[in-house]
Each structure stands twice: as structure tokens, then as C-alpha cells.
Scaffold this active site. Structure first.
Site, mmCIF file in Angstrom:
data_model
loop_
_atom_site.group_PDB
_atom_site.id
_atom_site.type_symbol
_atom_site.label_atom_id
_atom_site.label_comp_id
_atom_site.label_asym_id
_atom_site.label_seq_id
_atom_site.Cartn_x
_atom_site.Cartn_y
_atom_site.Cartn_z
ATOM 1 N N ARG A 6 0.847 -1.212 0.000
ATOM 2 C CA ARG A 6 0.000 0.000 0.000
ATOM 3 C C ARG A 6 0.875 1.251 0.000
ATOM 4 N NH1 ARG A 6 -4.731 1.070 3.912
ATOM 5 N NH2 ARG A 6 -3.211 0.667 5.562
ATOM 6 N N SER A 53 7.887 -5.056 6.455
ATOM 7 C CA SER A 53 7.521 -6.113 7.418
ATOM 8 C C SER A 53 8.415 -7.324 7.326
ATOM 9 C CB SER A 53 6.067 -6.496 7.185
ATOM 10 O OG SER A 53 5.300 -5.328 7.070
ATOM 11 N N ASP A 97 5.921 -3.748 10.603
ATOM 12 C CA ASP A 97 4.451 -3.580 10.631
ATOM 13 C C ASP A 97 3.888 -3.739 12.034
ATOM 14 O OD1 ASP A 97 3.566 -6.830 9.143
ATOM 15 O OD2 ASP A 97 5.063 -6.255 10.635
#
Ligand code: 0WK
Ligand code: BGC
Ligand code: BGC
Length: 942
Positions: free
Chosen positions: A564, A628, A682
């Protein structure tokens, strides 16, 4: 002409109008004796008025059928089941025999007059040969109406006597119990007696589990090793024992001392059981139809007399109009009334005629025989001490026929209701099926079956049935059910053995918690960090947002299901606080596993695309990069990639500073600039994002494609840093917990298979037990194992099921979703090219439940270890803390979150933990961290 009699009707009535069977049935007159002298016999008006109440027109029979249909629906509905007169009892039999049943089984078949003990051998080959050895033991009234314990002891004694007679070598036996009474069944081997009927009335049994009572009685004998593994109603045994040439037998019908029926219902219609896929045998217990008064307008005065003098007045009304135990009494009451009114036997009665039970069903069956009926009537009346004229005998035959035909008619109306019900629920235009029938009314007397068939044609014209006379009572069928139960029990044993590996006891979970705690301590210490499988990476985040952050930030979120790019505008809370605009991009496998430069170029292209779409070209906003993967950070904006995880394996990145790799990609793209101020994991982004709304959020948890956690550790404990006051967020990278072998005892062969087939064998072992990327694969390997053992899909795996990653983890969530689960199981499995039975779907769902539960419990053990660490760090008796959570598995799986929370409560009772699901993902967190970094940098410059 006897004196005082009404004027007789002249001659024989045309067709069957005057036949006692009732006008309009159009049935061949049952008892139209063809003997020449019969021409002179006739029905007196007295007789006609006595028999009129027994006459049921087709229209009336349609009404009976419709009322039965309504009563059946009430029995099936969860809402009205308890009060229903037609109880529609589930049998837990999901399929009729498929010819694979094999083995040798004992059967106890409790009949109305005797107990039959059988040893049945099923060959289970294509010919399915059935060999039966049996013996009958009469059941006295003393047993049938004595203490319940005595009845079961009697049955156990007969069993032993039977086995003594066979002189078989000592071995274990499995037994099926045919118990012809209304029972609430909860499993194939557990059934609670609702109420006795027929000639049975043993105190101390109603409401009890009859399998337990029988097993106790057998154990008390202590002579043979016998396990009762199935109990069935005699109708079910009859249905399961029938070998129909035409359509499979899906209906069982008994008209004997009592009457009842069963059929294979759509499982989804049996609301009292959870299952809604495939079929389930249902016992109607239609004997009690009308106990709520529905049939009152059809009850003749004779029926009322029979009921009042029965063992269970007011009960089994339908049964008392149909079955053999009562028809004799109805006939006797009619004869007695007609005699008293002078309409028969010259008005004389005898003690025998007035004695209950003096007319038996056998008498009626013989008297209704066209050839010998009238002669037989003579004998019976003689036995009753009556000197009967031929007319009397003819009249008695008419009375018997009327009662018999009414019984057949009512039975036909009931059967028609069942057939129409099945056709409706199966959404068929025409139903073709076979009906297994048994009982005195059928055996040796074809007329009952014929009448039934003719009437069913009229009452359910859209159904074609074949009546199949049961060869051997319900014994063989009970053996079939026992064979199925035995196969299911053996399967259950094997399934339990396979799944036991994945079931973790509270102690085992406590051990995982302690092991993780130990690894955390090792990971925090400089000296032991490298030996720990949990790296406890410093993140340089020492504070959670305080709400003073302001400005526009770019954020990237890489490493989850989607990539994203976000524009995050942080404003004052009163002006709405944080506004986010974002765009999802995919990272194709060939990019995630290609050259690192290609991956970062792809990332930069996405950012450029986003900025173009948002009209932000040329703007350079501070950027927070949620990356992440395990990174060793030496500052907020520098992170050395330690290893790839999940589906990523881009070359040339491990050991590199990923912020640098991103900046190099920016450089490669002309006319483009980025200001990367922070790289965060994350888990950290999630903690910050939730911390913005709940300042007590000091733990971040991700359970999605991968899994990990971070928390605010005391800086003094972070041995890899210079120490000092305050706290710092530590990225645990708990996905790698166990990579040093400390968790090996918890790995099952299925986990090893998943690990060996993964991109990073030997690594991320804890993650591979918990996260979404792997659960589907664990399930798939278990399904393959169970199929290989013949416990699933009839031992035939589909090629698709052998394909890696074909069983997606999202299947687990839908499969476990409450309500339509089984239908979804079926649809999902059929997509995988599998032929699924109901049992298969139930088992697949169980496998999914076990795998997901273990994952959630392990995750809970992890959170408990973290919470306890924080509590002890702060020397608190009781800790309250919030855990910010994100990840599709945690968010979308129907039971995962609850199971995690339940495990944490059990393992860390001194911590009260709030689980706060992140709404905006970690991108917002990354932007907030960038905002804090900018604020700090601004103050340092000021
Ligand atoms: C949403 C977060 C992202 C994280 C993801 C994990 O914004 O940073 O990586 O959740 O869940 P997944 O997408 O792997 O299920
Ligand atoms: C019982 C049924 C049984 C039927 C036929 C009825 O009285 O309630 O369970 O199937 O008799 O034996
Ligand atoms: C990574 C972690 C990440 C987690 C959740 C793991 O595979 O190593 O850094 O937090 O997945 O996305």
C-alpha cells in the site's frame, strides 16, 4: 332375519359402495368373498352405522396426509420440535449401506414378543454376502412390564447364552442394538428413551441412555467382552437391511405390534442437529401423531375405548388406529357393541368376547382372507364361545376388513406425507424410491401392501415407490449400521490419533510461553543474542504518539497481503486528526522473488503512480516505510535486512540497508525524490497506529501472512544498546522462534512437510505453525494423510489436492464460519475436484478447527509471554495494557481472536489485556513515526 333387526338392503351393493372399505376409495373390495352362498349375505344398517366411523374418504385421507405433513414440519423445526407429536428424531445415520460394510457383529433385536440375538457376518465384497446365526428368546409380560434393570439383565443373559451356544473363541465383539421405542438419539451409540409403547412399560428407563443401561448389564455379566457401538430404531434397521433392486431404500416402514416409519431426510432440514449437508436418517415416531387432538374427528368410539384401556391412554393415537396390538381390540369392541345391540350373534355376548386381547391381529389377518376368511371367522368366534351364523361370520369379516383397510389407508396417508415431503425437500418433480416394509401386517399378507400402494398412488401421484419386504427383520440392517458405526469408530480412532499431534494441553502451552520468555531474555542480552531464535531487534522508537504530531506524510506498507502507498495527513484531533488516502498495489511473485533492484524499482513505480493519481507529483513529503521483514536497525531510517520471510526472496537485499536500496531506486528514476525518514516493522506501525487512539497500547501484534510482535521494553534491558532510562519498542521477530530447535518437540510431521516445501526451510518455524501463509498447507498435508489412510474422500485424493498452496488459508475462515459451514465446505472441496460425502465435510472442518485453534493458542502463548515480561519489568502485581492487532487471519477468521484472548487470560491471569484491532493498518503508524521523527529533528535543529 333376526328379530328387531332393521330392514335389510336387497342384494349385493354395486362395486364397493357398500363395502366396508368406504365409498370412493375405488379399491378392490378386500373381503368380497367369492363363494356362491356369499351372494345372500349383506350388511345391515346397524353394521353400516357401526362401521361408518371407520370409513375414511379419499378427501379425509388427504386431510390426514396434510396434517401429517404439518406435524412433520413441526417435528423438524428447532422452534417447535419439543412440543411436536411427530417427533422426527435424528438417527445420526448419514447414508444407506454402500456395500463396503464388513465384519462380524452381534445384534440384539428387541421385538414385541421376543428378543432375537444375532451374529451377523458381512463380507463387504461386491457380493456383500450376509451370514446370520441367531436365536430367539421369548419376552414375558413380567420382563416387558417389570423393573427396567431386569429387562436389560435379561437381554445380557440371553446374549451370553447365545454366545455360549456358539462356543466361539474368546474375543472382543461389537454390538448393534435394535430398540423399537421412541428415543432422543445424540450419537450412534447414545440414545435416551422418551416413552415406552406397545406392551412395554418398565420403570426406571424413560429418560435414560439405553446404550449405557445395556452396556452396564453386559459388563455386569462379565462373561464376554462386548461393546455396544450403535443403537437403532427398528424402522431404521429395516430400511438399512433392505436390498432393493430398483431405487435404494430410503424409507423404512413398520406395521407390527406398533407402527412407525423413518426416511433419509435432507440434513439441512433437521434443524435440531447442526449438520446441513447430505442426508440424515430421521425416525418419525408417527405412532404419536394425533396425540395433540389432530385426529379426534376421526376417532371412532371404539378407538376411544381401546385407548382408555391401553397401557398409555391418550398416547400413540395414530398407532392405536393402525397397528397389530390394537386392531384386535377395535374389532372386539365393534363385535361386542353390535352383539349388545342385537345386530350380531342373536344379541348374545360371551365372557371371552368381553375379554381384552381375545381377538388377535393374526385372527384379523386370516379372516380378511377372501378364500378362507369366513371359515376362519367361524373358528375365531367359536373360540370366543359364540355360535355364529354364516351371516355373523360374514359380518365379522366385514368388521375385520373395515378395521384393516382403515389401518392400511391411514398408513398410506402417512407414507404419502413422507414421500411428498421428501420430493419437496429434494426439489424433485418426481420422486422414485424404495420403501422397506416389515411387520405382521406386511409379512404373509400382501393385501396390506397392495392397499397401501394403491392409495399412495392416489395420495401422492408424483411419487413412484417400490415396496420391499424386509427379509430378516431389522437384524441385518442393525448389523449394517453397526458396521458403519464400527468403521466410523475405527476412523475416529485413527483421526484422533492423527489430530492428537496438533492438540496442545495447557501445560504444553505454558511450556511454549516459558520457552519464548527464555528466548526473549537471550535475545535481549548482547552476549546471547546470536544464540536466541528471537532476535529482539531495537526499533529506535522510544515514545508512542502524543497527539501533537502534524503534517502530511507519505507511507509505504510492504510485506502483507498487499503493498500500500498512503498519503497520511495528520491534523489536530478536533479537526479530525488523521486523514488517509491510499492505494493498493500487488507485488507479483516474480518481483518478490526476483532481483532486489527490480523489487525496489517496482515500489518506486507504485509511489510515482500514486503521486500522479493524487496530483502530488514534485512534492517530497517525509516518508515512513513499513517494511515487514526482520531488519537490524541502527537508527530510525536505517535497517539492514536480516532475512526474507513469507513469499519474498528478492536477491541482493539480505544484509543490505533497505532504506538505501529504496533511495537507490529513487535515484534510478529520474525527476523523482523521496524523503525516507523512518523504516518501521508492521508490528511497530500497528502499535503506533493504535497508540494514537489508545495511549496504553504498548504491544503490536500481526497475525496475517506472517506473524510477529513488538512491545515497549525497558531500555535498560536492551543489552544490544547502550542502555539508559525510558523504554524502546523492540521488534521481537517471534516468527523465527524455534529456529534453534527449542520448539522441535512441538513440530508434527505435517509442519515438517510444510517447512521442507517452503522458500526458507528451517526458518520462521513459529510463524509456520501460526500464520496465514502456512495454515492452509498444514491442513492440506493432513487431508492428504487422512485420504491416504482411507479416512477421507474414500481414499481418493484429487490431483488438485496434491497441488501446493491450493488449500488457501481463507478457506479455513469460511469453513469455520458459523451457520452455512458444511455447505461451504462441500463447495470449496468440490472446487478442488473432490467427491465429498457429508462425513468428509465434517472431518475437513474438524481438521481446519484443530489447525486454526493450535495457531491461535500458540499466538496466545506468545502474547502471554510478552505481557508477563512487561508486568515483571514494571514490578507490577497486575498489568493493564493494550495490544494493537492487525492481519487478515486475526481479523477475518471467525474464532481466532477469541481463542488468542482466551489463551492469554489462562496463561497470564495477572495481565488484563485489551486487543485493539487496527483500522488503518501500519501505514498510519509509519506516518506518525515519521511525524515524531520530524518533530524531534525540528526541535534538534531549533
Ligand atoms: C495490515 C498492515 C500491514 C501488515 C498486514 C499484515 O497494514 O502492515 O503487514 O496487515 O496482515 P496480512 O496482510 O499479512 O494479512
Ligand atoms: C415405537 C417405535 C417403533 C414402532 C414399531 C412404536 O410403538 O414407538 O419406536 O419403531 O413401535 O415397532
Ligand atoms: C516478518 C515480520 C513481520 C511479520 C508480519 C514476518 O514474516 O519477519 O517482520 O512483522 O511477518 O508481517
Amino acid at each position: 332375519m333376526s328379530s328387531g333387526q332393521e330392514k335389510p338392503l336387497v342384494g349385493k351393493p354395486p362395486g364397493n359402495q357398500l363395502s366396508p372399505t368406504c365409498p370412493g376409495h375405488g379399491l378392490a373390495g378386500v373381503s368380497e368373498s367369492s363363494s356362491p352362498q356369499a351372494q345372500s349375505w349383506h350388511l345391515t344398517t346397524k353394521m353400516q352405522s357401526s362401521l361408518q366411523p371407520l370409513c375414511l374418504s379419499l378427501e379425509k385421507l388427504h386431510r390426514v396426509k396434510d396434517s401429517m405433513l404439518e406435524a412433520m414440519d413441526r417435528g423438524l423445526s428447532r422452534r417447535t420440535h419439543a412440543q411436536a407429536t411427530v417427533r422426527m428424531l435424528p438417527t445420526f445415520i448419514r447414508s444407506t449401506p454402500d456395500g463396503t460394510e464388513r465384519g462380524e457383529f452381534l445384534v440384539l433385536e428387541l421385538g414385541d414378543i421376543d428378543l432375537r440375538v444375532l451374529l451377523v457376518e458381512l463380507s463387504g465384497d461386491t457380493r456383500q454376502t450376509v451370514t446370520v446365526k441367531d436365536r430367539r428368546f421369548p419376552v414375558s409380560d413380567a420382563i416387558a412390564q417389570g423393573p427396567g434393570e431386569k429387562l436389560f439383565a435379561f437381554m445380557a443373559t440371553c446374549l451370553c447364552e447365545f454366545l455360549d451356544g456358539l462356543r466361539l473363541p474368546q474375543r472382543a465383539f461389537q454390538l448393534g442394538f435394535s430398540f423399537p421405542f421412541s428415543c432422543r438419539q445424540t450419537r450412534l451409540d447414545q440414545s435416551y428413551l422418551f416413552s415406552w409403547a406397545k406392551r412395554f412399560k418398565c420403570p426406571g428407563v424413560e429418560g435414560r441412555d439405553v446404550v449405557e443401561l445395556l452396556q452396564n448389564a453386559i459388563n455386569k455379566q462379565d462373561r464376554y467382552c462386548i461393546k455396544v457401538i450403535a443403537v437403532v430404531n427398528d424402522t431404521t434397521g429395516t430400511m438399512m437391511g433392505c436390498e432393493a433392486s430398483a431405487e435404494p431404500c430410503e424409507v423404512g416402514l413398520i406395521v407390527d405390534a406398533g407402527t412407525n416409519s423413518c426416511f433419509m431426510e435432507e440434513a439441512r432440514c433437521v434443524e435440531v442437529v447442526e449438520e446441513n449437508l447430505g442426508r440424515m436418517g430421521v425416525v418419525t415416531e408417527w405412532g404419536s401423531f394425533g396425540d395433540d387432538g389432530t385426529l379426534n374427528d376421526m376417532l371412532s368410539p371404539y378407538d376411544r375405548l381401546v385407548d382408555e384401556t391401553s397401557l398409555n391412554p391418550g398416547k400413540q393415537r395414530f398407532e392405536k388406529m393402525i397397528s397389530g396390538l390394537y386392531l384386535g381390540e377395535i374389532v372386539r369392541h365393534i363385535l361386542a357393541e353390535l352383539a349388545t345391540q342385537g345386530g350380531l350373534f342373536s344379541g348374545r355376548t360371551t365372557p371371552a368376547l368381553l375379554t381384552k386381547g381375545s381377538v388377535q391381529i393374526q385372527d384379523i389377518l386370516e379372516i380378511t382372507d377372501e378364500q378362507v376368511g369366513v371359515a376362519r371367522a367361524q373358528c375365531v368366534l367359536w373360540r370366543l364361545g359364540l355360535e355364529a351364523s354364516d351371516q355373523d361370520c360374514f359380518s365379522m369379516q366385514q368388521v375385520c376388513s373395515a378395521v384393516y383397510i382403515r389401518a392400511a389407508s391411514l398408513c398410506a396417508a402417512g407414507l404419502a406425507a413422507i414421500l411428498s415431503h421428501m420430493r419437496r425437500n429434494r426439489e424433485l418433480t418426481r420422486l422414485k424410491t424404495s420403501v422397506a416394509v416389515d411387520g405382521a401386517m406386511f409379512r404373509d399378507h400382501a393385501k396390506f401392501g397392495q392397499t397401501l400402494q394403491q392409495l399412495v398412488k392416489k395420495l401422492a401421484p408424483e411419487c413412484d415407490i417400490t415396496l420391499v419386504q424386509a427379509e430378516d427383520g431389522s437384524g441385518k440392517g442393525t448389523a449394517m449400521v453397526t458396521a458403519v458405526a464400527s468403521r466410523l469408530a475405527a476412523q475416529r480412532f485413527q483421526v484422533n490419533q492423527t489430530l492428537a499431534l496438533l492438540k496442545l494441553s495447557p501445560d504444553a502451552l505454558g511450556e511454549v510461553q516459558a520457552l519464548l520468555r527464555r528466548e526473549m531474555e537471550l535475545g535481549l542480552k548482547k552476549e546471547t543474542q546470536t544464540t536466541s531464535s528471537v532476535r529482539m531487534l531495537p526499533t529506535y522508537i522510544c515514545a508512542t504518539p502524543d497527539g501533537s504530531e502534524r503534517g502530511d506524510f507519505l507511507a509505504l506498507d510492504l510485506g502483507g497481503t498487499n503493498f500500500r502507498v498512503l498519503l497520511v495527513q495528520v491534523g489536530a484531533r478536533e479537526q479530525g486528526g488523521v486523514r488517509i488516502v491510499s492505494e493498493l498495489y500487488s507485488i507479483p511473485p516474480q518481483v518478490a522473488q526476483g532481483p532486489g533492484s527490480q523489487l525496489f524499482d517496482h515500489i518506486v513505480e507504485c509511489i510515482a503512480d500514486f503521486q500522479t493519481k493524487q496530483g502530488m507529483m514534485g512534492q517530497t513529503l517525509p516518508l515512513g516505510f513499513t517494511f515487514s521483514f526482520p531488519c537490524q536497525q541502527t537508527s530510525l531510517d536505517q535497517g539492514i535486512l536480516l532475512s526474507w520471510t513469507k513469499g519474498f526472496n528478492a536477491s541482493g537485499c539480505v544484509g543490505q540497508d533497505v532504506v538505501k536500496l529504496l533511495r537507490e531506486a529513487v535515484k534510478r528514476k529520474n525527476h523523482f525524490a523521496l524523503d525516507v525518514v523512518a523504516i518501521v516493522n508492521d508490528t511497530v506501525g500497528t502499535m503506533m497506529s493504535c497508540g494514537y487512539d489508545d495511549p496504553s497500547c504498548e504491544v503490536g501484534l500481526i497475525v496475517g501472512t506472517g506473524t510477529n510482535a513488538c512491545y515497549m521494553e525497558e531500555l535498560r534491558n536492551v543489552g544490544t544498546l547502550a542502555g539508559g532510562e525510558g523504554r524502546m519498542c523492540v521488534n521481537m521477530e517471534w516468527g523465527a522462534f524455534g529456529d534453534n530447535g527449542c520448539l522441535d518437540a512441538f513440530f508434527t510431521p505435517f509442519d515438517r512437510q510444510v517447512d521442507e516445501a517452503s522458500l526458507n526451510p528451517g526458518r520462521q518455524r513459529f510463524e509456520k505453525l501460526i500464520s496465514g501463509m502456512y495454515l492452509g498447507e498444514i491442513v492440506r498435508y493432513i487431508l492428504l494423510e487422512l485420504t491416504a489412510k482411507g479416512l477421507l474422500f474414500r481414499g481418493r485424493p484429487s490431483p488438485k489436492l496434491q497441488t501446493r498452496d491450493i488449500f488457501q488459508t481463507k478457506f479455513l475462515s469460511s469453513i469455520e464460519s458459523d451457520g452455512l459451514a458444511l455447505r461451504q465446505v462441500c463447495a470449496i472441496l468440490e472446487q478442488l475436484g473432490l467427491h465429498v460425502t457429508c462425513e468428509d465435510s465434517v472431518l475437513v472442518r474438524e481438521v481446519c478447527q484443530v489447525v486454526a485453534r493450535r495457531a491461535a493458542q500458540l499466538c496466545g502463548a506468545g502474547v502471554a509471554a510478552v505481557a508477563e515480561k512487561i508486568r515483571e519489568n514494571r514490578g507490577l502485581e497486575q498489568l493493564s495494557v493494550t495490544v494493537g492487532v492487525d492481519g487478515t487471519l486475526y481479523k477475518l477468521h471467525p474464532h481466532f481472536a477469541q481463542e488468542v484472548q482466551g489463551t492469554v487470560q489462562r496463561l497470564a491471569p495477572r495481565c488484563s489485556i485489551t486487543f485493539l484491532q487496527s483500522e488503518d493498518g501500519s501505514g498510519k503508524g509509519a506516518a506518525l513515526i515519521a511525524a515524531v521523527a520530524c518533530r524531534v529533528a525540528h526541535h534538534q535543529r531549533a
